[in-house]
Design a protein around this motif. Structure first.
Motif, PDB file in Angstrom:
ATOM      1  N   GLY A   1       0.808  -1.209   0.000  1.00  0.00           N
ATOM      2  CA  GLY A   1       0.000   0.000   0.000  1.00  0.00           C
ATOM      3  C   GLY A   1       0.842   1.260   0.000  1.00  0.00           C
ATOM      4  N   ARG A   2       2.049   1.157  -0.498  1.00  0.00           N
ATOM      5  CA  ARG A   2       2.938   2.317  -0.586  1.00  0.00           C
ATOM      6  C   ARG A   2       3.327   2.517  -2.050  1.00  0.00           C
ATOM      7  NH1 ARG A   2       7.315   0.602   3.838  1.00  0.00           N
ATOM      8  NH2 ARG A   2       8.203   2.657   3.467  1.00  0.00           N
ATOM      9  N   ARG A   3       3.237   3.766  -2.513  1.00  0.00           N
ATOM     10  CA  ARG A   3       3.660   4.067  -3.879  1.00  0.00           C
ATOM     11  C   ARG A   3       5.179   4.001  -3.951  1.00  0.00           C
ATOM     12  NH1 ARG A   3       1.593   9.832  -4.323  1.00  0.00           N
ATOM     13  NH2 ARG A   3       2.308   9.697  -2.183  1.00  0.00           N
ATOM     14  N   VAL A   4       5.679   3.553  -5.097  1.00  0.00           N
ATOM     15  CA  VAL A   4       7.118   3.419  -5.319  1.00  0.00           C
ATOM     16  C   VAL A   4       7.449   4.020  -6.682  1.00  0.00           C
ATOM     17  CG1 VAL A   4       9.038   1.796  -5.603  1.00  0.00           C
ATOM     18  CG2 VAL A   4       7.212   1.288  -3.955  1.00  0.00           C
TER      19      VAL A   4
ATOM     20  N   VAL B   1       9.658   6.292  -2.054  1.00  0.00           N
ATOM     21  CA  VAL B   1       8.611   5.426  -1.513  1.00  0.00           C
ATOM     22  C   VAL B   1       7.829   6.196  -0.453  1.00  0.00           C
ATOM     23  CG1 VAL B   1       8.161   3.224  -0.328  1.00  0.00           C
ATOM     24  CG2 VAL B   1      10.122   3.421  -1.859  1.00  0.00           C
ATOM     25  N   ASP B   2       6.521   5.906  -0.399  1.00  0.00           N
ATOM     26  CA  ASP B   2       5.706   6.473   0.674  1.00  0.00           C
ATOM     27  C   ASP B   2       6.216   6.012   2.025  1.00  0.00           C
ATOM     28  OD1 ASP B   2       3.489   8.076  -0.279  1.00  0.00           O
ATOM     29  OD2 ASP B   2       2.719   6.258  -1.226  1.00  0.00           O
ATOM     30  N   ASP B   3       6.165   6.899   2.994  1.00  0.00           N
ATOM     31  CA  ASP B   3       6.433   6.528   4.373  1.00  0.00           C
ATOM     32  C   ASP B   3       5.252   5.673   4.852  1.00  0.00           C
ATOM     33  OD1 ASP B   3       7.150   6.389   7.067  1.00  0.00           O
ATOM     34  OD2 ASP B   3       7.876   8.456   7.085  1.00  0.00           O
ATOM     35  N   GLU B   4       5.459   4.913   5.890  1.00  0.00           N
ATOM     36  CA  GLU B   4       4.393   4.039   6.389  1.00  0.00           C
ATOM     37  C   GLU B   4       3.168   4.822   6.848  1.00  0.00           C
ATOM     38  OE1 GLU B   4       6.026   1.284   9.222  1.00  0.00           O
ATOM     39  OE2 GLU B   4       7.275   0.332   7.705  1.00  0.00           O
TER      40      GLU B   4
END
Length: 170
Positions: A76-79, A118-121
């Motif tokens: 669920g994180r954009r990369v 990358v998105d942070d958690e």
């Protein structure tokens, strides 16, 4: 040429395992003449940020396409993979639709990757909600568009290539 390639955490793990991002052709985003013309003012850094943002939007769509697939911890994180690609391997074309969108004709070796964004958690809940809202947003639902914009408001974190194994382990 610096190209921003949308990805996901599972695809990033495959890139590390395979030693390259592929198979080609790959869709990416770069500072193209069409992007420069569209974004009339701004320096190279601003234009690269626009390309990175477009790649992050495309990553959100990759996550939506993978809905239902098993995601590793931290899903669920954009990369976005930022890579230096030989000019001859990059094709910008008006028929690709979006300004800055390019097609990369060759797999990208891990050695050519400059960084990973990358998105942070803390963004996972908003990104997950945006993935769910994307179909309605595409149909013009303003409330769904607001949810998607909420995910896009998160800045992506920058990771050096030597940090990728730690990123994938978290």
């Amino acid at each position: 040429m610096r190209v921003y390639l949308p990805s996901t955490l599972p695809a990033l793990a495959r890139m590390v395992e395979d030693g390259e991002l592929g198979p080609a052709p790959l869709t990416g985003y770069a500072v193209t003449p069409a992007l420069i013309e569209w974004y009339a003012s701004g320096d190279t850094e601003e234009l690269e940020y626009v390309a990175l943002t477009e790649a992050a939007r495309a990553s959100l769509r990759l996550l939506a396409a993978a809905t239902g697939e098993a995601e590793p911890a931290g899903g669920g994180r954009r990369v976005v993979v930022a890579a230096e690609v030989a000019d001859h391997a990059v094709q910008a074309s008006a028929d690709l639709g979006e300004k800055g969108r390019v097609r990369v004709a060759e797999p990208v070796p891990l050695a050519k990757v400059a960084a990973v964004h990358v998105d942070d958690e803390y963004a996972v809940a908003d990104v997950t909600a945006a993935v769910a809202a994307l179909p309605a947003a595409d149909k013009g639902d303003d409330d769904a568009r607001f949810v998607v914009d909420g995910a896009e408001a998160h800045e992506l974190m920058w990771y050096a290539t030597q940090e990728i194994p730690d990123l994938l382990g978290s």
